[in-house]
Design an enzyme around this catalytic site. Structure first.
Site, PDB file in Angstrom:
ATOM      1  N   TYR A  96       0.540  -1.239   0.042  1.00  0.00           N
ATOM      2  CA  TYR A  96       0.097   0.010  -0.098  1.00  0.00           C
ATOM      3  C   TYR A  96       0.774   1.238  -0.151  1.00  0.00           C
ATOM      4  O   TYR A  96       0.316   2.568  -0.048  1.00  0.00           O
ATOM      5  CB  TYR A  96      -0.954  -0.030   1.065  1.00  0.00           C
ATOM      6  CG  TYR A  96      -1.865  -1.119   1.097  1.00  0.00           C
ATOM      7  CD1 TYR A  96      -2.836  -1.289   0.318  1.00  0.00           C
ATOM      8  CD2 TYR A  96      -1.757  -2.251   2.221  1.00  0.00           C
ATOM      9  CE1 TYR A  96      -3.827  -2.302   0.091  1.00  0.00           C
ATOM     10  CE2 TYR A  96      -2.588  -3.303   2.038  1.00  0.00           C
ATOM     11  CZ  TYR A  96      -3.602  -3.387   1.094  1.00  0.00           C
ATOM     12  OH  TYR A  96      -4.667  -4.645   0.971  1.00  0.00           O
ATOM     13  N   ASN A 101     -13.261   3.800  -1.442  1.00  0.00           N
ATOM     14  CA  ASN A 101     -12.369   2.502  -1.209  1.00  0.00           C
ATOM     15  C   ASN A 101     -12.989   1.858   0.053  1.00  0.00           C
ATOM     16  O   ASN A 101     -12.889   2.166   1.297  1.00  0.00           O
ATOM     17  CB  ASN A 101     -10.976   2.830  -0.931  1.00  0.00           C
ATOM     18  CG  ASN A 101      -9.897   1.442  -0.957  1.00  0.00           C
ATOM     19  OD1 ASN A 101     -10.617   0.455  -0.870  1.00  0.00           O
ATOM     20  ND2 ASN A 101      -9.001   1.615  -0.943  1.00  0.00           N
ATOM     21  N   HIS A 143      -9.232   0.846  -5.460  1.00  0.00           N
ATOM     22  CA  HIS A 143      -8.299   0.172  -4.759  1.00  0.00           C
ATOM     23  C   HIS A 143      -6.769   0.410  -4.991  1.00  0.00           C
ATOM     24  O   HIS A 143      -6.211   0.624  -6.101  1.00  0.00           O
ATOM     25  CB  HIS A 143      -8.467  -1.588  -5.255  1.00  0.00           C
ATOM     26  CG  HIS A 143      -9.923  -2.027  -4.896  1.00  0.00           C
ATOM     27  ND1 HIS A 143     -10.284  -2.445  -3.432  1.00  0.00           N
ATOM     28  CD2 HIS A 143     -11.017  -2.318  -5.775  1.00  0.00           C
ATOM     29  CE1 HIS A 143     -11.492  -2.824  -3.733  1.00  0.00           C
ATOM     30  NE2 HIS A 143     -11.844  -2.903  -4.755  1.00  0.00           N
ATOM     31  N   ILE A 144      -6.192   0.373  -3.647  1.00  0.00           N
ATOM     32  CA  ILE A 144      -4.573   1.003  -4.211  1.00  0.00           C
ATOM     33  C   ILE A 144      -3.955  -0.051  -4.870  1.00  0.00           C
ATOM     34  O   ILE A 144      -3.303  -0.016  -5.667  1.00  0.00           O
ATOM     35  CB  ILE A 144      -4.260   1.318  -2.641  1.00  0.00           C
ATOM     36  CG1 ILE A 144      -5.050   2.389  -2.172  1.00  0.00           C
ATOM     37  CG2 ILE A 144      -2.730   1.699  -2.785  1.00  0.00           C
ATOM     38  CD1 ILE A 144      -4.676   2.533  -0.490  1.00  0.00           C
TER      39      ILE A 144
END
Ligand code: DQA
Length: 141
Positions: free
Chosen positions: A23, A74, A100-101
């Protein structure tokens, strides 16, 4: 002023420290500060919760605000499990773009299904925090 709401789900309050190999090492607050500086003409609201029902409440509240042009969501792990959040996206009229990362399609099998995407306007996955900015730009077009 145009308003865009960002809603983050569980564990995204830990960005910066949480699994940085997946992330990244930037906190969301730090990213958001830069985003607000780059888009001074846009009021960017932000809410985060680790609780599923609160995400439903945030979606409904954003929909009620006349100045809100759209929502960036998210829902984190709830993306893979939550019929309640999918229903909330269907129930409201403002466009919702999912972010979504990480690339959920290159990860564990249980992450490869997003229950929300069919109700959303679109989804960005795997581009890191830049995905939020791209979603913002698309809502402003
Ligand atoms: C995530 C992906 C989800 O599978 C995970 O549960 C998250 C973050 C992402 O942004 O890549 O918490 O939504």
């Amino acid at each position: 002023m145009v308003q865009i709401e960002i809603i983050n789900g569980p564990n995204l309050n830990l960005l910066g420290n949480r699994e940085p190999d997946i992330y990244g090492d930037q906190t969301f607050e730090d990213f958001l500060m830069g985003l607000r500086e780059r888009y001074v003409g846009v009021e960017i609201g932000y809410n985060q919760s680790n609780v599923e029902g609160e995400i439903v409440n945030f979606l409904q509240a954003a929909d009620c605000s006349d100045s809100c042009k759209g929502i960036i969501l998210n829902a984190a792990a709830y993306s893979h499990t939550s019929i309640a959040i999918a229903d909330a996206i269907k129930a409201i009229s403002k466009p919702v773009i999912l972010v979504h990362i990480s690339n959920i399609y290159s990860r564990e099998v249980e992450r490869r299904t997003d229950l929300l995407v069919a109700s959303a306007k679109g989804m960005i996955s795997g581009l890191g925090l830049v995905g939020y900015e791209l979603a913002l730009r698309s809502l402003l077009m």
